[in-house]
Design a protein around this motif. Structure first.
Motif, PDB file in Angstrom:
ATOM      1  N   PHE A   1       2.506 -22.621  38.882  1.00 46.47           N
ATOM      2  CA  PHE A   1       1.102 -22.222  38.997  1.00 46.47           C
ATOM      3  C   PHE A   1       0.943 -20.693  39.036  1.00 46.47           C
ATOM      4  CE2 PHE A   1       0.595 -26.652  39.608  1.00 46.47           C
ATOM      5  CZ  PHE A   1      -0.736 -26.952  39.352  1.00 46.47           C
ATOM      6  N   PRO A   2       1.737 -19.964  39.829  1.00 48.70           N
ATOM      7  CA  PRO A   2       1.637 -18.505  39.720  1.00 48.70           C
ATOM      8  C   PRO A   2       2.028 -17.982  38.347  1.00 48.70           C
ATOM      9  CG  PRO A   2       2.703 -19.131  41.762  1.00 48.70           C
ATOM     10  CD  PRO A   2       2.592 -20.370  40.949  1.00 48.70           C
ATOM     11  N   MET A   3       3.031 -18.588  37.716  1.00 48.40           N
ATOM     12  CA  MET A   3       3.430 -18.118  36.391  1.00 48.40           C
ATOM     13  C   MET A   3       2.305 -18.324  35.378  1.00 48.40           C
ATOM     14  SD  MET A   3       6.306 -16.605  35.969  1.00 48.40           S
ATOM     15  CE  MET A   3       7.591 -16.131  37.140  1.00 48.40           C
ATOM     16  N   MET A   4       1.602 -19.440  35.488  1.00 55.20           N
ATOM     17  CA  MET A   4       0.476 -19.659  34.589  1.00 55.20           C
ATOM     18  C   MET A   4      -0.635 -18.649  34.872  1.00 55.20           C
ATOM     19  SD  MET A   4       1.517 -21.906  32.598  1.00 55.20           S
ATOM     20  CE  MET A   4      -0.018 -21.841  31.683  1.00 55.20           C
ATOM     21  N   ALA A   5      -0.835 -18.319  36.156  1.00 52.86           N
ATOM     22  CA  ALA A   5      -1.800 -17.265  36.480  1.00 52.86           C
ATOM     23  C   ALA A   5      -1.388 -15.952  35.832  1.00 52.86           C
ATOM     24  CB  ALA A   5      -1.903 -17.102  37.998  1.00 52.86           C
ATOM     25  N   GLY A   6      -0.097 -15.640  35.900  1.00 52.74           N
ATOM     26  CA  GLY A   6       0.393 -14.412  35.288  1.00 52.74           C
ATOM     27  C   GLY A   6       0.270 -14.410  33.777  1.00 52.74           C
ATOM     28  N   ILE A   7       0.551 -15.549  33.150  1.00 53.21           N
ATOM     29  CA  ILE A   7       0.442 -15.624  31.686  1.00 53.21           C
ATOM     30  C   ILE A   7      -0.995 -15.373  31.248  1.00 53.21           C
ATOM     31  CG2 ILE A   7       0.543 -17.222  29.743  1.00 53.21           C
ATOM     32  CD1 ILE A   7       3.230 -16.074  30.509  1.00 53.21           C
ATOM     33  N   TYR A   8      -1.951 -16.028  31.905  1.00 53.82           N
ATOM     34  CA  TYR A   8      -3.347 -15.822  31.511  1.00 53.82           C
ATOM     35  C   TYR A   8      -3.831 -14.417  31.885  1.00 53.82           C
ATOM     36  CZ  TYR A   8      -4.290 -20.574  29.934  1.00 53.82           C
ATOM     37  OH  TYR A   8      -4.306 -21.751  29.224  1.00 53.82           O
ATOM     38  N   TYR A   9      -3.308 -13.857  32.977  1.00 51.34           N
ATOM     39  CA  TYR A   9      -3.695 -12.506  33.377  1.00 51.34           C
ATOM     40  C   TYR A   9      -3.184 -11.477  32.371  1.00 51.34           C
ATOM     41  CZ  TYR A   9      -3.649  -8.193  36.175  1.00 51.34           C
ATOM     42  OH  TYR A   9      -3.811  -6.899  36.618  1.00 51.34           O
ATOM     43  N   TRP A  10      -1.926 -11.632  31.966  1.00 47.96           N
ATOM     44  CA  TRP A  10      -1.327 -10.644  31.049  1.00 47.96           C
ATOM     45  C   TRP A  10      -1.442 -11.043  29.582  1.00 47.96           C
ATOM     46  CZ3 TRP A  10       2.533 -10.624  35.434  1.00 47.96           C
ATOM     47  CH2 TRP A  10       2.399  -9.471  36.219  1.00 47.96           C
ATOM     48  N   LEU A  11      -2.120 -12.157  29.291  1.00 46.35           N
ATOM     49  CA  LEU A  11      -2.271 -12.568  27.904  1.00 46.35           C
ATOM     50  C   LEU A  11      -2.879 -11.467  27.033  1.00 46.35           C
ATOM     51  CD1 LEU A  11      -1.840 -14.970  25.950  1.00 46.35           C
ATOM     52  CD2 LEU A  11      -4.198 -15.659  26.451  1.00 46.35           C
ATOM     53  N   PRO A  12      -3.923 -10.760  27.474  1.00 47.54           N
ATOM     54  CA  PRO A  12      -4.421  -9.648  26.650  1.00 47.54           C
ATOM     55  C   PRO A  12      -3.379  -8.561  26.429  1.00 47.54           C
ATOM     56  CG  PRO A  12      -6.040 -10.266  28.327  1.00 47.54           C
ATOM     57  CD  PRO A  12      -4.783 -10.991  28.660  1.00 47.54           C
TER      58      PRO A  12
END
Length: 833
Positions: free
Chosen positions: A402-413
């Motif tokens: 769950f934190p990794m998915m938060a990080g992926i969507y946060y740093w996706l741009p």
């Protein structure tokens, strides 16, 4: 120089060649980080499919979907892929990609080492997947307990695939750990002291340090078990002086820190993303840093709580039970910091914040069941039941995914320059969240009802029928959710809306980079004076792009970045990094040939592969350094600094320090095994005790002293520019070290029992082998420095290579003496001439 001309010049220096040559030789941290994350995601998908097959088999009693042999391969490969091929490599890839951008650097400290680690990871994964395709996948569980994994009960090569494939992959992990540790400590923007670092860098620093110390026990355990399987040396055979619990001790010396190695980077993402989502700086930065350090330290004192049911003494039960409960304290400190930040801020329920909320709910439940399992009476009741499986997934998936998915969507741009679709992303989250809880919340009840782990079927009427069916249904919902997430990310990469440079209005340096990210990251490097250096506008980004920071110029086509003093962040050197090369993939391929030769039983080929590895390592080292004194260089902003090979504590020196730290952990783990068997194993020591030779031991001592003094003379002569005397000193040191190696072998041949008869002989011969191997490596390094002196790469100003060799030689000499003492002192009364 205009910004455009500077960009073109730096892109020429830092870019990779086109086509396949560029793919195979590229050492850029952004490309390698993306490769790690993509490959790890593929392994996650494969592991997820295996999980679906497991749940299909367990959904109903007496199911005939797969038989016991295939089921054993399924759950072994599921656990192995998720633990070794997905979780750690994914965070390694994210750290490789993000750290230089967060730290204001152009790359990591050892780009070719990163590339070597990538190819080892890829080739090791091929071994595991190839075996699975051929029906030869490991089938002894991802923990590979003995005696089940011994040759008697697993006669095929299934267990060998795990032991050799995972060990190959662990080489990649140790390389990444050393790379990340040195990069955080040395390759930061000037002015960025330790207490000005982004909080994510602290998490990665502690995690990488834990990997340096935590992975060698597993590598040792795998090595010993493979030697036992291949050559019959009885480390774990109680009938010949071994003990199967030695495997569990060594495995969980790695296995419990592994839980925190997986959790800490994910917690680092929470500490990074949460303040941006709530529009408030992280509260309690210093307390959180302290809690990370305490958690990393405590994690190494808990391994025995995995062994409460093995009959250990009650005092040990009490100690490890208390320690397992106390480890929750530093975790709670972090949670309080996060809650305080949310309370002081204004939470925005964007998709990354949604995943962080899911993390809070799931990880809290996993933490509560972890405290329950720390209590010995409950642990005895639910040990090896589905309750433990549920707890493990709540901690690892809740605390990592769950934190990794938060990080992926946060740093996706930052990764793609595009934004995802908000509705599709939210649908994926809710499906994953609901499916996960349906799957594993019910599994706690299944375990309390007595269902054991690792069984391929069960009888009806035991009360396990409907909980297993519900869990299986929930797992398929979760799988659909992950499929939606993949579709959402794929659509975002291909068709997503283009993002602005800093869509979240964050204050860390990665958002100062242009879009798309250039291969060199920053045209010039910033001077950092605060913990949040990025202004809310674009003034800093524009000044760095115009070359107004450090190293804002092209200097003779060199790949340059800044090196700093570890604590204060003061500029100390200009680090010149190596460029793209074939050496990493060639060295990884030769290393892979060594492991494949062992796997298929071509033992004569393994030494040949090692010779090739040594030759490539020589060529690798020879491509570095400089044959000219360059003196202080213009670093920009009015500062000057020497190149790193003329600095006192260059990244290469620190890389050797952490490499030897991992090496020393391997040796300490081996000595721990020696002491453990001497304490608890039946028939230890054997009746035919060793009769060590005074003569051989004396020669070892004299040769070690001669090597120490000769190298000391060689280093002093190098500093005095007396090249001929220096070469003579290093040559004499190599000769003396060769004599020490031969005498150490004679010490074994003249007085030690055969390794196949008893575990005592097996362990002491491994200790001797450790000394001989390290002596041979040190001899090669001494010969290399002697060659570099003749080629003009060493001068009173350029002393990095002699200083590194001194470090390795002195460690080797100390290790040889320690091995000699460990073998000889317990049997001192039986010594002979």
């Amino acid at each position: 120089m205009t910004a455009l001309k500077l960009h073109n010049a730096l892109e020429t220096i830092w870019g990779r060649p086109r086509g396949w040559r560029g793919v195979l030789t590229n050492v850029n941290h952004s490309d390698l980080g993306l490769r790690f994350m993509i490959a790890a995601s593929v392994y996650f998908a494969i592991g997820g499919v295996l999980a679906m097959l497991i749940r299909a088999q367990l959904s109903t009693p007496r199911a005939a979907f797969v038989g016991p042999e295939i089921y054993n391969q399924l759950f072994t490969m599921h656990g192995s892929l998720m633990m070794f091929m997905f979780a750690i490599p994914f965070f390694e890839g994210l750290a490789m990609y993000m750290l230089p951008k967060l730290l204001g650097s152009r790359d990591l400290a050892f780009p070719r080492l990163s590339a070597f680690g990538w190819w080892c990871y890829l080739f090791g994964g091929f071994i595991l997947l190839g075996a699975m395709a051929l029906g030869l996948a490991p089938d002894g569980g991802w923990f590979m307990y003995t005696p089940l994994a011994s040759k008697t009960y697993t006669p095929g090569i299934n267990a060998d695939v795990w032991l050799l494939g995972i060990t190959f992959v662990e080489i990649s992990a140790v390389c990444a750990a050393i790379e990340l540790t040195v990069s955080v400590l040395k390759l930061r923007a000037p002015g960025m002291s330790l207490m000005r670092m982004p909080i994510f860098a602290w998490y990665i620093l502690v995690t990488a340090g834990m990997m340096v110390v935590g992975f060698p026990p597993l590598i040792l355990a795998s090595t010993l078990l493979e030697i036992e399987r291949a050559f019959g040396w009885p480390f774990f055979d109680p009938e010949r002086g071994g003990h199967p619990l030695l495997w569990q001790h060594l495995f969980w010396l790695f296995g419990h820190p592994e839980v925190y190695i997986i959790f800490l980077p994910a917690a680092g993402i929470v500490s990074t993303v949460l303040p941006v989502m709530v529009r408030h700086s992280l509260i309690g930065y210093g307390w959180i840093v302290g809690s990370i350090l305490v958690l990393g330290f405590f994690s190494f004192g808990l391994w025995v709580h995995h062994m409460f049911a093995t009959g250990i003494p009650h005092l040990a039960l009490a100690f490890f039970s208390a320690a397992s409960a106390l480890v929750a304290v530093p975790t709670v400190v972090q949670i309080f910091g996060w809650l305080a930040t949310m309370w002081a801020g204004r939470p925005m329920l964007w998709l990354p914040m949604l995943y962080i909320g899911g993390f809070f709910f799931i990880f809290l439940l996993g933490g509560l069941t972890g405290v329950m399992l720390a209590m010995v009476p409950l642990n005895w009741q639910v040990h090896d039941t589905a309750f433990v499986t549920a707890h493990l997934h709540y901690v690892l998936i809740g605390g990592f995914m769950f934190p990794m998915m938060a990080g992926i969507y946060y740093w996706l741009p930052r990764l793609t320059g595009r934004r995802s679709h908000p509705l599709l992303g939210r649908l994926g989250f809710w499906l994953v969240f609901a499916g996960f809880n349906v799957t594993f919340l019910v599994m706690h009840l299944t375990g309390l009802l007595g269902m054991p782990r690792r069984v391929y079927t069960y009888q009806p009427g035991l009360g396990w029928d409907w909980p297993n069916l519900v869990s299986s249904m929930g797992s398929f919902v979760m799988a659909i959710g992950f499929a939606v997430v993949v579709i959402d990310l794929g659509l975002a990469v291909l068709f997503g809306r283009r993002s602005s440079r800093n869509p979240w209005r964050a204050a860390t340096l990665e958002w100062a980079l242009p879009m798309p990210v250039p291969s060199y990251n920053l045209a010039s490097l910033p001077h950092v004076e605060t913990r949040e250096p990025l202004d809310r506008g674009h003034a800093l980004a524009r000044s760095l792009a115009a070359g107004e920071g450090y190293l804002g110029r092209d200097r003779e086509g060199l790949r340059e970045t800044t090196g700093v003093e570890m604590v204060s962040g003061r500029l100390t050197e200009v680090v010149v990094l190596p460029g793209n090369s074939w050496l990493p993939i060639a060295t990884a391929a030769a290393t892979g040939c060594f492991f494949l030769a062992l796997l298929v039983g071509l033992y004569w080929l393994a030494p040949v592969a090692l010779v090739v590895v040594a030759a490539l390592a020589w060529r690798w080292a020879a491509a570095l350094g400089s044959d000219t004194d360059r003196g202080p260089l213009d670093a920009g902003r009015g500062a000057v600094a020497p190149p790193h090979h003329e600095a006192e504590e260059a990244p290469g020196w620190w890389g050797s320090v952490f490499t030897l730290t991992a090496d020393a952990t391997f040796l300490m783990s081996l000595l721990f095994g020696y002491a453990f068997l001497a304490t608890v194993a039946p028939g230890w020591p054997p009746p035919e005790m060793a009769r060590p030779s005074f003569a051989a031991a004396g020669i070892v001592l004299l040769a070690v002293l001669a090597a120490f003094l000769a190298e000391r003379e060689g280093l002093a002569a190098s500093r005095a520019a007396a090249t001929a005397r220096a070469r003579a000193g290093y040559g004499l040191a190599a000769t003396a070290l060769g004599a020490a190696v031969l005498a150490l072998l004679a010490f074994g041949w003249l007085g030690l029992p055969a390794p196949s008869g008893h575990a005592y002989g097996a362990v002491v011969w491994v200790l001797l082998g450790y000394g001989v191997v390290h002596g041979s490596i040190a001899m090669l390094m001494l010969a290399f420095v002697r060659h570099r002196l003749a080629a003009g790469y060493v001068s009173p100003a350029r002393m990095l290579e002699p200083r590194v060799v001194r470090l390795w030689l002195r460690y080797t000499l100390a290790a040889m003496l320690l091995v000699l003492a460990a073998i000889g002192l317990p049997g001192a009364a039986s010594w002979r001439w």
